[in-house]
Write an enzyme that holds these catalytic residues in place. Structure first.
Site, short mmCIF file in Angstrom:
data_model
loop_
_atom_site.label_atom_id
_atom_site.label_comp_id
_atom_site.label_asym_id
_atom_site.label_seq_id
_atom_site.Cartn_x
_atom_site.Cartn_y
_atom_site.Cartn_z
N HIS A 98 5.93 4.12 6.24
CA HIS A 98 7.18 3.36 6.11
C HIS A 98 6.87 2.23 5.13
CE1 HIS A 98 11.00 1.80 8.33
NE2 HIS A 98 10.86 1.12 7.18
N HIS B 259 3.33 -6.66 2.45
CA HIS B 259 2.55 -7.69 3.14
C HIS B 259 2.79 -9.02 2.42
CE1 HIS B 259 -0.15 -5.01 5.57
NE2 HIS B 259 0.15 -4.15 4.61
N GLN C 277 0.88 -1.17 0.00
CA GLN C 277 0.00 0.00 0.00
C GLN C 277 0.92 1.22 0.00
OE1 GLN C 277 -1.58 -1.86 3.48
NE2 GLN C 277 -3.68 -1.52 2.80
N HIS D 125 6.35 -1.04 3.30
CA HIS D 125 6.34 -2.43 3.78
C HIS D 125 5.55 -3.30 2.82
CE1 HIS D 125 2.97 -0.28 5.71
NE2 HIS D 125 2.31 -1.43 5.74
#
Length: 225
Positions: free
Chosen positions: A165, A169, A154, A167
């Site tokens: 930050h 998933h 996202q 990331h």
């Protein structure tokens, strides 16, 4: 000196360009490789020579290797992540268990440097981040006896990112885990918002205690030993 190119260009008979010199190592000229020796010369047709470029070195991504140390600290945006929740660390990335997992084995892969948007990562960080996601995903798919993987980012507030930050998933998937496959993305959005609320308010973690998360991380850590 590597890539040394010494050339002597002059007009030869009939107005054709004559080139002589030393090239070390051989270089590319269009689709041809030039390899001249001292005093060697040849004739080129009358066109403009724009540049001679040494063959670039090949680039490859470094294989992720564990770099975890007891003194290492991890951050996730403005939040500090306890080391017991991190199960994989590489030169540029780390993998941590999730406060609110959507499915068993749902983890996050983050760059060690605090970077808000994917486009702002360096080439080395992008390479390491995805290699780590690939490695972690493969191990967790086997560990949870899953049959597929979902990787999703996202990237920005309008994409559902709540913690600034980058990331990834990583979610091991099984047949029938969601009635409609795309429902998993709505669920990720919901859990992302809940995670931020928990981190902001620092409330008691009712469904995922620190001990539970540490035990899960330790189980995953053994997969890489």
């Amino acid at each position: 000196m590597k890539g040394l190119l010494l050339l002597d260009m002059r007009f030869g008979l009939g107005g054709r360009r004559q080139l002589s010199g030393v090239i070390s190592p051989p270089v590319l000229f269009g689709s041809h490789t030039l390899s001249l020796t001292p005093a060697a010369s040849f004739l080129l047709p009358p066109f403009r020579i724009r540049s001679f470029c040494a063959r670039p070195p090949s680039r490859s991504c470094p294989k992720p290797q564990s770099q975890m140390t007891e003194a290492e600290t991890y951050t996730f945006g403005p939040y500090k992540i306890h080391q017991t929740e991190v199960f994989r660390s590489t030169p540029y990335s780390y993998a941590m268990v999730n406060l609110r997992p959507v499915v068993p084995g749902h983890v996050l892969i983050c760059p060690k440097r605090e970077v808000k948007r994917f486009v702002d990562l360096t080439a080395d960080e992008v390479c390491d981040l995805w290699l780590t996601a690939k490695e972690v995903g493969g191990h967790l798919e086997d560990y949870h006896k899953a049959s597929s993987l979902t990787f999703t980012i996202q990237d920005g507030p309008q994409a559902g990112q709540t913690v600034s930050h980058v990331h990834i998933h990583v979610l091991p998937r099984r047949s029938g885990d969601f009635t409609k496959n795309d429902d998993i993305y709505d669920e990720i959005d919901s859990k992302e918002k809940e995670m931020k609320e928990k981190l902001d308010l620092d409330k008691e973690r009712k469904d995922r205690t620190p001990d539970e998360m540490a035990q899960e991380a330790e189980a995953y850590r053994r997969l890489f030993s």
